[in-house]
Design an enzyme around this catalytic site. Structure first.
Site, PDB file in Angstrom:
ATOM      1  CD  GLU A 154       4.246  -7.787  10.212  1.00 50.31           C
ATOM      2  OE1 GLU A 154       4.348  -8.930  10.629  1.00 50.31           O
ATOM      3  OE2 GLU A 154       4.946  -7.334   9.281  1.00 50.31           O
TER       4      GLU A 154
ATOM      5  CB  CYS B  87       6.983   0.806   6.704  1.00 52.88           C
ATOM      6  SG  CYS B  87       6.351  -0.454   5.591  1.00 52.88           S
TER       7      CYS B  87
ATOM      8  CB  CYS C  60      -0.852  -9.589   0.792  1.00 52.95           C
ATOM      9  SG  CYS C  60      -0.557  -8.868  -0.835  1.00 52.95           S
TER      10      CYS C  60
ATOM     11  CB  CYS D 284       5.318 -11.667  -3.555  1.00 53.48           C
ATOM     12  SG  CYS D 284       4.440 -10.357  -4.430  1.00 53.48           S
TER      13      CYS D 284
ATOM     14  CB  CYS E 272       6.172 -11.570   0.511  1.00 55.69           C
ATOM     15  SG  CYS E 272       5.268 -10.474   1.606  1.00 55.69           S
TER      16      CYS E 272
ATOM     17  N   GLY F  29       0.053  -6.018   2.253  1.00 51.72           N
ATOM     18  CA  GLY F  29      -1.006  -5.681   1.303  1.00 51.72           C
ATOM     19  C   GLY F  29      -0.521  -4.932   0.082  1.00 51.72           C
ATOM     20  CD  GLU F  30      -0.283  -3.564  -5.050  1.00 49.14           C
ATOM     21  OE1 GLU F  30       0.828  -4.081  -5.073  1.00 49.14           O
ATOM     22  OE2 GLU F  30      -0.472  -2.357  -5.307  1.00 49.14           O
TER      23      GLU F  30
ATOM     24  CB  SER G 170       5.459   0.295  -2.344  1.00 45.74           C
ATOM     25  OG  SER G 170       6.019  -0.851  -2.900  1.00 45.74           O
TER      26      SER G 170
ATOM     27  CB  SER H 138       7.602  -4.286  -5.571  1.00 44.45           C
ATOM     28  OG  SER H 138       7.452  -3.487  -4.432  1.00 44.45           O
ATOM     29  CG  LEU H 139      11.284  -4.496 -11.963  1.00 50.18           C
ATOM     30  CD1 LEU H 139       9.976  -4.396 -12.729  1.00 50.18           C
ATOM     31  CD2 LEU H 139      12.357  -3.632 -12.634  1.00 50.18           C
ATOM     32  CG  HIS H 140      10.896  -7.770  -6.334  1.00 53.24           C
ATOM     33  ND1 HIS H 140      11.629  -6.965  -5.486  1.00 53.24           N
ATOM     34  CD2 HIS H 140       9.607  -7.665  -5.910  1.00 53.24           C
ATOM     35  CE1 HIS H 140      10.816  -6.410  -4.601  1.00 53.24           C
ATOM     36  NE2 HIS H 140       9.591  -6.804  -4.835  1.00 53.24           N
TER      37      HIS H 140
ATOM     38  CG  ASN I  17      15.035 -10.097   6.448  1.00 53.85           C
ATOM     39  OD1 ASN I  17      15.950 -10.749   6.939  1.00 53.85           O
ATOM     40  ND2 ASN I  17      14.303  -9.264   7.148  1.00 53.85           N
TER      41      ASN I  17
ATOM     42  CB  CYS J  57       6.940  -7.797   3.889  1.00 56.08           C
ATOM     43  SG  CYS J  57       5.510  -7.002   3.330  1.00 56.08           S
TER      44      CYS J  57
HETATM   45  S1  SF4 Z   1       5.476  -8.263  -1.374  1.00 63.19           S
HETATM   46 FE1  SF4 Z   1       3.741  -6.864  -1.023  1.00 63.19          FE
HETATM   47  S2  SF4 Z   1       2.312  -7.388  -2.706  1.00 63.19           S
HETATM   48 FE2  SF4 Z   1       3.774  -9.115  -2.578  1.00 63.19          FE
HETATM   49  S3  SF4 Z   1       2.763 -10.593  -1.192  1.00 63.19           S
HETATM   50 FE3  SF4 Z   1       4.080  -9.257   0.082  1.00 63.19          FE
HETATM   51  S4  SF4 Z   1       2.717  -7.644   0.820  1.00 63.19           S
HETATM   52 FE4  SF4 Z   1       1.724  -8.617  -0.927  1.00 63.19          FE
END
Ligand code: SF4
Length: 371
Positions: free
Chosen positions: A94, A109, A116, A120, A123, A166-167, A198, A221-223, A297, A344
């Site tokens: 995407e 983006c 990934c 998380c 996500c 992805g990371e 990020s 990406s702390l959260h 979201n 995402c």
């Molecule tokens: S937030 Fe980013 S790092 Fe975490 S699972 Fe989703 S895509 Fe992967």
């Protein structure tokens, strides 16, 4: 994709001259080819280039102009356009185009991996696990698709975030290769400072990105401000806890002088209490950062089976005000394109549910750009 064929987006100002030389062509043509290709939204305008027939022949077999195509595109009521980009080497990712408040600009983006592995819990990108890293060229092509999409609605793509699927720090060599091509004045010409990478907090990756001296921005990406809450949302926190990743972000700042962005996905009854706001403010003390509070979201059930909810609008504002009262620069980042699965990984997830086959390799992409 035929393994003999190299995509032009996978070549750079070192490898293309070398390839030209190997085939008896003047290496200096590389700059002409790149200039024309990137200025022309990712396809060569042969009428406008003066190169010999031998160079032209390379593009009949050795080099392809494209390795991706847009499989789906949806635009939401707020103007956010989400692209599902199919890769000739298999799979789809995407990319998102977000119109800026300025009428002539837009932000993009891009994804850095197919799927990934980070898991998380909030996500959608991680629901089908990790498939593979994207090549630098596959990332560059998302940028080209976004730039052409922006141009088609009278806007200019002026910034890019690596915040899609992805990371990025786990595919850093390809991400750095893509950044060099996207930012370079003789290729994508976006500019280094217009790019943000990020991460969920892969400490060696943050340090390596700082050492690469690219002049790009970092978003963390702390959260959650504490390990107990964060480990439930971001499993990688067990390896790199909050204190370590904030320390790495501070090191990045010391080395680059860049203000960091802290991404904070606000989830009802999970990380949205007054106490979380106070802890976050104390973590930010002495750190030049701005906090983006992003109301969650919904994506359905997380991997843990838990269903998360978005806080009320009033709670989001209270949370941000609490941060600001303690001297933190904080903003609410609007969730964009809710009606096009904008969180995402959601468009790809929807495509996989609708047609499970389509997550696999799409047909070989023709050389002519489908943009
Ligand atoms: S937030 Fe980013 S790092 Fe975490 S699972 Fe989703 S895509 Fe992967």
């Amino acid at each position: 994709m035929n393994t003999r064929v190299t995509a032009l987006t996978d070549l750079d100002l070192e490898s293309l001259p070398a390839l030209l030389k190997r085939h008896g062509c003047p290496p200096s043509h590389a700059r002409t080819l790149f200039r024309n290709f990137y200025d022309n939204s990712g396809s060569l305008d042969w009428q406008a280039i003066e190169v010999g027939a031998r160079v032209r022949r390379l593009f009949d077999g050795e080099i392809s102009q494209r390795q991706s195509t847009i499989l789906r595109s949806h635009t939401s009521g707020d103007g956010t356009t989400k692209l599902l980009v199919g890769m000739a080497n298999g799979g789809a990712v995407e990319s998102v185009l977000m119109p800026s408040h300025r009428p002539d600009r837009a932000a993009g983006c891009v994804s850095s991996q197919l799927g990934c592995a980070m898991g998380c819990d909030f996500c959608a990108s991680t629901k089908n696990g990790f498939e593979r890293n994207l090549s630098a060229g596959e990332i560059v092509e998302q940028f080209l698709h976004l730039r052409a999409t922006a141009a088609s609605i009278g806007r200019r793509l002026t910034s890019l975030v690596f915040m899609g699927m992805g990371e990025p720090m786990l595919n850093l060599p390809e991400v750095i290769g893509a950044i060099r091509r996207i930012a370079h004045g003789q290729m994508g010409s976006l500019g280094w400072r217009q790019i943000t990478v990020s991460t969920v907090g892969i400490v060696p990756g943050i340090d390596a990105l700082a050492e690469a001296n690219l002049n790009v921005h970092l978003a963390l990406s702390l959260h959650a401000p504490d390990d107990e809450t964060r480990a439930k949302l971001v499993p990688m926190n067990r390896r790199y806890p909050v204190a370590l990743i904030v320390e790495a972000a501070r090191r990045f700042q010391e080395r680059t002088g860049r203000i960091c962005t802290i991404e904070y996905c606000l989830i009802r009854d999970v990380n949205d209490t007054d106490d979380h706001a106070r802890q976050l403010a104390s973590l930010m003390s002495g750190f030049r950062a701005h906090v983006n509070v992003i109301p969650y979201n919904p994506i359905g059930l997380g991997l843990s089976g838990r269903e998360y909810r978005r806080p009320s609008y009033e709670r989001v504002i209270e949370f941000v005000d609490l941060l600001r009262d303690q001297g933190v620069v904080a903003h609410v980042r609007a969730t964009r394109g809710d009606d096009v699965n904008a969180a995402c990984g959601q468009l790809r997830q929807a495509q996989l549910v609708e047609s499970p086959q389509s997550g696999g390799p799409p047909p070989r992409v023709a050389q002519a750009s489908s943009l």
